[in-house]
Design a protein around this motif. Structure first.
Motif, mmCIF file in Angstrom:
data_model
loop_
_atom_site.group_PDB
_atom_site.id
_atom_site.type_symbol
_atom_site.label_atom_id
_atom_site.label_comp_id
_atom_site.label_asym_id
_atom_site.label_seq_id
_atom_site.Cartn_x
_atom_site.Cartn_y
_atom_site.Cartn_z
ATOM 1 N N UNK A 133 0.930 -1.248 -0.056
ATOM 2 C CA UNK A 133 0.113 0.072 0.261
ATOM 3 C C UNK A 133 0.794 1.204 0.115
ATOM 4 N N UNK A 134 2.019 1.378 0.875
ATOM 5 C CA UNK A 134 3.060 2.221 0.696
ATOM 6 C C UNK A 134 3.587 2.463 -0.554
ATOM 7 N N UNK A 135 3.820 1.439 -1.321
ATOM 8 C CA UNK A 135 4.477 1.783 -2.601
ATOM 9 C C UNK A 135 3.606 2.214 -3.471
ATOM 10 N N UNK A 136 2.115 1.758 -3.582
ATOM 11 C CA UNK A 136 1.162 2.147 -4.368
ATOM 12 C C UNK A 136 0.951 3.583 -3.952
ATOM 13 N N UNK A 137 0.853 4.124 -2.564
ATOM 14 C CA UNK A 137 0.342 5.310 -2.337
ATOM 15 C C UNK A 137 1.734 6.362 -2.870
ATOM 16 N N UNK A 138 2.914 5.754 -2.866
ATOM 17 C CA UNK A 138 3.992 6.620 -3.201
ATOM 18 C C UNK A 138 4.075 6.731 -4.686
ATOM 19 N N UNK A 139 3.586 5.716 -5.516
ATOM 20 C CA UNK A 139 3.338 5.975 -7.002
ATOM 21 C C UNK A 139 2.384 6.934 -7.512
ATOM 22 N N UNK A 140 1.551 7.436 -6.523
ATOM 23 C CA UNK A 140 0.327 8.280 -6.877
ATOM 24 C C UNK A 140 0.910 9.643 -6.861
ATOM 25 N N UNK A 145 2.735 7.231 -13.111
ATOM 26 C CA UNK A 145 3.588 5.998 -12.437
ATOM 27 C C UNK A 145 2.612 4.584 -12.144
ATOM 28 N N UNK A 146 1.343 5.002 -11.864
ATOM 29 C CA UNK A 146 0.254 3.960 -11.457
ATOM 30 C C UNK A 146 -0.209 3.645 -12.738
ATOM 31 N N UNK A 147 -0.417 4.239 -13.679
ATOM 32 C CA UNK A 147 -0.708 3.677 -14.833
ATOM 33 C C UNK A 147 0.258 2.930 -15.616
ATOM 34 N N UNK A 148 1.500 3.140 -15.516
ATOM 35 C CA UNK A 148 2.587 2.245 -16.377
ATOM 36 C C UNK A 148 2.570 0.718 -15.526
#
Length: 161
Positions: A133-140, A145-148
């Motif tokens: 979840x922290x990785x996904x949050x950071x990618x936001x 980044x999240x789309x890639x």
């Protein structure tokens, strides 16, 4: 495509960089230099806690507590740069509200599993979910980044995140 992204974010980035430390003037009595030092110390303390948690990896409850505390310190350190109000506005922006909510949920769940339930297995699962979840949050915070990452997972695993 890159030029379009740059033009979309160029005006906002210049304004936010210029005003990042000035907007927090009413927040506290710390100078810009003191806020930068506080950010650095808080970030470093968070990173140290996360690394120290690796030492007690065999004791999942202590690991979860140290790791989660380090996470919260590292994420919260940016409050010194932009102020609590702006930090919360960015965290609960419609673009990242789900990522923020899931991250906070797993932080709380890891603490509950470690402190109240005392289950090693649940604590480890909660910490692993917290890391994801922290990785996904950071990618936001990184444009596109999240789309890639979603496109890569579709190609590799035939599923979307």
């Amino acid at each position: 495509m890159w030029k379009q992204a740059q033009s979309l974010f160029a005006e906002d980035d210049e304004e936010s960089q210029d005003n990042l430390l000035e907007e927090t003037g009413d927040l506290c009595n710390l100078s810009q230099t003191q806020r930068l030092y506080a950010f650095g110390v808080c970030s470093l303390a968070g990173i140290v806690c996360m690394f120290l948690s690796m030492i007690v990896l065999a004791i999942p409850i202590k690991f979860a507590l140290l790791f989660t505390f380090g996470n919260v310190l590292a994420v919260g350190s940016t409050t010194f740069l932009m102020g609590a109000k702006r930090q919360l506005q960015m965290m609960f922006d419609p673009v990242r509200i789900y990522a923020t909510s899931i991250y906070i949920g797993f932080v709380v769940l890891a603490l509950i599993c470690g402190l109240l339930i005392h289950s090693k297995l649940l604590t480890i699962i909660a910490v692993l979910c917290e890391i994801c979840a922290l990785i996904w949050y950071s990618l936001s915070y990184i444009p596109f980044a999240r789309g890639i990452v979603s496109k890569v997972t579709i190609r590799l695993f035939d599923t979307e995140i």
